[in-house]
Write a protein that holds these residues in place. Structure first.
Motif, short mmCIF file in Angstrom:
data_model
loop_
_atom_site.label_atom_id
_atom_site.label_comp_id
_atom_site.label_asym_id
_atom_site.label_seq_id
_atom_site.Cartn_x
_atom_site.Cartn_y
_atom_site.Cartn_z
N THR A 257 82.82 57.24 58.58
CA THR A 257 83.81 56.16 58.67
C THR A 257 85.09 56.52 57.93
O THR A 257 86.18 56.10 58.35
CB THR A 257 83.21 54.86 58.09
N ASP A 258 84.98 57.28 56.86
CA ASP A 258 86.20 57.72 56.17
C ASP A 258 87.05 58.62 57.07
O ASP A 258 88.27 58.50 57.11
CB ASP A 258 85.82 58.48 54.88
N ILE A 259 86.38 59.52 57.80
CA ILE A 259 87.10 60.39 58.72
C ILE A 259 87.76 59.57 59.84
O ILE A 259 88.92 59.82 60.22
CB ILE A 259 86.16 61.46 59.31
N ILE A 260 87.04 58.56 60.33
CA ILE A 260 87.59 57.71 61.39
C ILE A 260 88.82 56.97 60.88
O ILE A 260 89.85 56.88 61.56
CB ILE A 260 86.52 56.72 61.89
N GLU A 261 88.76 56.42 59.68
CA GLU A 261 89.89 55.68 59.12
C GLU A 261 91.10 56.58 58.93
O GLU A 261 92.24 56.18 59.23
CB GLU A 261 89.48 55.04 57.80
N VAL A 262 90.88 57.78 58.44
CA VAL A 262 91.98 58.72 58.24
C VAL A 262 92.64 59.07 59.57
O VAL A 262 93.87 59.12 59.69
CB VAL A 262 91.49 60.00 57.52
N ASN A 263 91.83 59.29 60.60
CA ASN A 263 92.38 59.64 61.91
C ASN A 263 93.12 58.47 62.55
O ASN A 263 94.13 58.68 63.24
CB ASN A 263 91.26 60.12 62.83
N LEU A 267 96.92 58.69 63.70
CA LEU A 267 97.35 58.40 65.08
C LEU A 267 98.51 57.42 65.12
O LEU A 267 99.34 57.48 66.03
CB LEU A 267 96.18 57.85 65.89
N ALA A 268 98.57 56.53 64.13
CA ALA A 268 99.67 55.56 64.10
C ALA A 268 101.01 56.25 63.87
O ALA A 268 102.07 55.67 64.17
CB ALA A 268 99.43 54.52 63.02
N ALA A 269 100.99 57.48 63.33
CA ALA A 269 102.24 58.20 63.04
C ALA A 269 102.52 59.32 64.04
O ALA A 269 103.52 60.02 63.89
CB ALA A 269 102.17 58.79 61.63
N VAL A 270 101.68 59.47 65.06
CA VAL A 270 101.89 60.52 66.05
C VAL A 270 103.09 60.16 66.93
O VAL A 270 103.23 59.01 67.35
CB VAL A 270 100.63 60.70 66.91
N PRO A 271 103.99 61.11 67.21
CA PRO A 271 105.13 60.82 68.10
C PRO A 271 104.66 60.29 69.46
O PRO A 271 103.65 60.74 70.00
CB PRO A 271 105.83 62.17 68.23
N SER A 272 105.42 59.35 69.99
CA SER A 272 104.99 58.68 71.22
C SER A 272 104.91 59.62 72.41
O SER A 272 104.11 59.41 73.32
CB SER A 272 105.94 57.53 71.54
N ILE A 273 105.73 60.67 72.42
CA ILE A 273 105.72 61.58 73.57
C ILE A 273 104.39 62.32 73.69
O ILE A 273 104.00 62.75 74.77
CB ILE A 273 106.90 62.57 73.49
#
Length: 440
Positions: A257-263, A267-273
């Motif tokens: 779950t820690d790995i899932i939360e970090v990912n 993902l929230a900061a990944v560029p939209s393109i």
């Protein structure tokens, strides 16, 4: 009893407990620093307001004129020999008729001295090349006008529309203008004769895109954005909320779950393109979904919005006081009942606010949609989520890339419509928060 003062050793507890320096000079300097800090804050807020006001003024000043259009009254003769030679009034025959000659004859009647072929072609540019469709609709709606002469208000060409709105300067040499001196004279004659007037540009709000700027409308992009956002909401909101509830309330706290939360946070900061590239490879390349469709656009924006919805939902769940959970457990409620009947209703305002803000961000995205083909020129208004369409940000991009001067005001007007859409979504977030808000 002897009274003495223990010497202060640097770093000792006695040194740390010494009285602060309350001298007038130090106090005045501290107050001055606080005033400067407040002044900096006021200046920062004021500068932000001024910049926002300048941006809005620039957009509105360039785009408000797109909601008005220049129209020209001409006396159109609906010649029966040209439109319906057999006098059948068959709609198929009326649709196939050529309605351009009546417009050109009406213009030639106003300017009988224009005889040269080049001048006639320039004269005909006064009226939009889509005016013939207007006449066709009039005849189909009322075939009785065939054989009569009617005063018809026709849409002006884009350059003459810009001239009437003051977007084309008369005070420059003829070689630097898109309109010749003769064309200016013809337009002035029509204007002095009372044949030129303004009308509300309803076509801008009720029609799709066009290569001709005076005929271009935003309805297709508006419906495309609406269908895309509906698809995004249906997919991202339930999945995001359920994922957040499981991670916050039911999932065990371990390495997975820690790995899932970090990912999720990453993902929230990944560029939209990047999400656009993913949609191009997976949804179009692997699953073969229709290109340039709101369905694919909604899937891509759902992937982009999902991390934001999960983070906002988890934050709202954490904000619920622990006493609510303890009281529910105290009366014998199960964990599922505690979450669904007590915690989730109280967290709804925060969940909905975060979700709508995330969706508003998705509404303004264009990069991921460009990757899946929603940059195509679409004339027809989409009727379902699988029809080809575009969205408001991409439509603004297409108009901004067009060379015609009249598309500049269309670009600004499209931004105005997009801002209104965003304001309505944020207003919905405020309403939901006020409607479901609970105070403890």
């Amino acid at each position: 009893m002897t009274d003495f003062t223990m010497p202060s050793i640097p770093g000792s507890a006695t040194a740390r407990l010494r009285k602060p320096d309350l001298s007038p000079g130090r106090i005045s300097r501290r107050y001055a620093a606080e005033r400067r800090f407040r002044l900096y804050g006021v200046l920062a807020v004021g500068l932000a307001i001024v910049m926002l006001a300048l941006l809005l003024i620039s957009i509105v000043s360039k785009g408000y004129s797109a909601f008005m259009q220049t129209r020209i009254n001409l006396d159109i003769t609906f010649d029966a020999q040209e439109l319906d030679p057999q006098n059948t009034r068959d709609p198929a025959v009326l649709k196939a008729a050529n309605y351009t000659p009546p417009i050109r004859k009406a213009l030639s009647a106003q300017f009988p001295d224009v005889t040269e072929r080049t001048d006639r072609r320039r004269l005909y540019d006064i009226i939009s090349n889509g005016a013939d469709r207007q006449l066709m609709k009039m005849v189909l709606a009322n075939p009785a006008i065939i054989g009569t002469t009617q005063s018809v208000s026709l849409l002006a060409g884009d350059d003459f529309d810009m001239l009437n709105k003051g977007r084309i300067s008369r005070n420059v040499p003829e070689a630097e203008r898109v309109l010749s001196d003769k064309q200016l004279g013809w337009f002035d004659k029509l204007q002095s004769g009372g044949r030129v007037h303004y009308a509300f540009n309803l076509d801008f709000l009720t029609s799709g895109d066009s290569r001709e700027p005076e005929q271009a409308g935003i309805l297709g992009a508006l419906i495309g954005s609406l269908l895309t956002m509906i698809t995004t909401i249906v997919l991202a909101l339930p999945l995001g909320v359920m994922s957040a509830i499981y991670l916050e309330e039911f999932a065990p706290k371990n390495r997975i779950t820690d790995i899932i939360e970090v990912n999720i946070n990453n993902l929230a900061a990944v560029p939209s393109i990047v999400f656009g590239l993913l949609g191009l490879a997976v949804f179009l390349g692997f699953f073969g979904l229709p290109r340039s469709a709101p369905l694919v656009g909604g899937l891509v924006l759902s992937l982009m919005t999902l991390p934001t919805v999960i983070i906002a939902t988890r934050t709202a769940l954490k904000a619920v006081p622990p006493s609510i959970r303890e009281a529910a457990y105290g009366i014998g409620a199960s964990q599922l009942q505690v979450v669904l009947h007590h915690v989730l209703p109280l967290a709804t305002p925060g969940i909905m606010t975060g979700a709508i803000i995330g969706l508003a961000r998705a509404l303004g995205e264009s990069a991921p949609l460009l990757m899946i083909g929603m940059v195509a020129f679409i004339v027809d208004v989409p009727r379902s989520i699988v029809d080809p369409s575009t969205v408001l940000p991409v439509q603004v991009y297409l108009w901004a890339d067009s060379p015609e001067r009249a598309f500049i005001e269309r670009t600004s007007a499209g931004i105005m419509v997009l801002l209104v859409f965003l304001i309505l979504m944020n207003a919905a977030a405020i309403f939901v928060r006020r409607r479901f808000e609970r105070r403890w």
